[in-house]
Design a protein around this motif. Sequence first.
Motif, PDB file in Angstrom:
ATOM      1  N   ASP A 175      -6.145  16.814  -1.913  1.00  0.00           N
ATOM      2  CA  ASP A 175      -6.780  15.647  -1.311  1.00  0.00           C
ATOM      3  C   ASP A 175      -8.223  15.515  -1.783  1.00  0.00           C
ATOM      4  O   ASP A 175      -8.679  14.417  -2.094  1.00  0.00           O
ATOM      5  N   LEU A 181      -9.790  12.389  -3.914  1.00  0.00           N
ATOM      6  CA  LEU A 181     -10.989  11.677  -3.476  1.00  0.00           C
ATOM      7  C   LEU A 181     -12.073  11.731  -4.546  1.00  0.00           C
ATOM      8  O   LEU A 181     -12.741  10.728  -4.815  1.00  0.00           O
ATOM      9  N   LEU A 204     -15.380   9.840  -4.164  1.00  0.00           N
ATOM     10  CA  LEU A 204     -15.567  10.038  -2.734  1.00  0.00           C
ATOM     11  C   LEU A 204     -15.490  11.513  -2.360  1.00  0.00           C
ATOM     12  O   LEU A 204     -14.978  12.323  -3.129  1.00  0.00           O
ATOM     13  N   THR A 249     -14.685  14.171   1.270  1.00  0.00           N
ATOM     14  CA  THR A 249     -14.019  14.126   2.572  1.00  0.00           C
ATOM     15  C   THR A 249     -14.967  13.578   3.630  1.00  0.00           C
ATOM     16  O   THR A 249     -14.535  12.910   4.569  1.00  0.00           O
ATOM     17  N   ASP A 255     -17.081  11.180   3.184  1.00  0.00           N
ATOM     18  CA  ASP A 255     -17.083   9.722   3.033  1.00  0.00           C
ATOM     19  C   ASP A 255     -15.957   9.054   3.811  1.00  0.00           C
ATOM     20  O   ASP A 255     -16.089   7.911   4.247  1.00  0.00           O
ATOM     21  N   VAL A 256     -14.842   9.742   3.943  1.00  0.00           N
ATOM     22  CA  VAL A 256     -13.672   9.134   4.588  1.00  0.00           C
ATOM     23  C   VAL A 256     -13.347   9.742   5.948  1.00  0.00           C
ATOM     24  O   VAL A 256     -12.285   9.476   6.492  1.00  0.00           O
ATOM     25  N   SER A 257     -14.248  10.532   6.491  1.00  0.00           N
ATOM     26  CA  SER A 257     -14.002  11.107   7.812  1.00  0.00           C
ATOM     27  C   SER A 257     -14.057  10.004   8.860  1.00  0.00           C
ATOM     28  O   SER A 257     -14.574   8.907   8.621  1.00  0.00           O
ATOM     29  N   ASN A 305     -17.112   7.875   9.376  1.00  0.00           N
ATOM     30  CA  ASN A 305     -17.618   7.106   8.240  1.00  0.00           C
ATOM     31  C   ASN A 305     -16.643   6.008   7.832  1.00  0.00           C
ATOM     32  O   ASN A 305     -16.323   5.843   6.672  1.00  0.00           O
ATOM     33  N   GLN A 306     -16.182   5.258   8.791  1.00  0.00           N
ATOM     34  CA  GLN A 306     -15.231   4.201   8.493  1.00  0.00           C
ATOM     35  C   GLN A 306     -15.933   3.034   7.811  1.00  0.00           C
ATOM     36  O   GLN A 306     -17.105   2.771   8.034  1.00  0.00           O
ATOM     37  N   VAL A 307     -15.182   2.352   6.988  1.00  0.00           N
ATOM     38  CA  VAL A 307     -15.698   1.204   6.261  1.00  0.00           C
ATOM     39  C   VAL A 307     -15.014  -0.043   6.791  1.00  0.00           C
ATOM     40  O   VAL A 307     -13.794  -0.066   6.970  1.00  0.00           O
ATOM     41  N   GLN A 324      -5.404  -0.070  -3.737  1.00  0.00           N
ATOM     42  CA  GLN A 324      -4.859   1.221  -3.309  1.00  0.00           C
ATOM     43  C   GLN A 324      -3.465   1.448  -3.887  1.00  0.00           C
ATOM     44  O   GLN A 324      -3.106   2.575  -4.225  1.00  0.00           O
TER      45      GLN A 324
END
Length: 95
Positions: A5, A9, A14, A16, A18-20, A23-25, A39
Amino acid sequence: DAGQDKAELARMGLTTHDVSAGNQVEIWPDNWLSVVVFQSLGTQWRMSHSGISGLDYAVIPFVLRIHRVPRGDWLRLFDDLRVMEYETLRASRQQ
């Protein structure tokens, strides 16, 4: 596998962190389909000796069809994909 993973990323520029969950986008509704298609192309990167070199454009019409994107929207979506592709390449080269 956590190592796999992290590697996936890293290929996208990215971490981990950044996508925890903290840290939502936010993705605006007008951009949602572009992000979904991008995606879907996640395994369609062309590789060179120096890493990723860009998306395999030959696959894009197939992906647009399976997502039932109307032909009239293909150009706009392609433009969006190219922006995301460029930013991914830029981020990967900074590392």
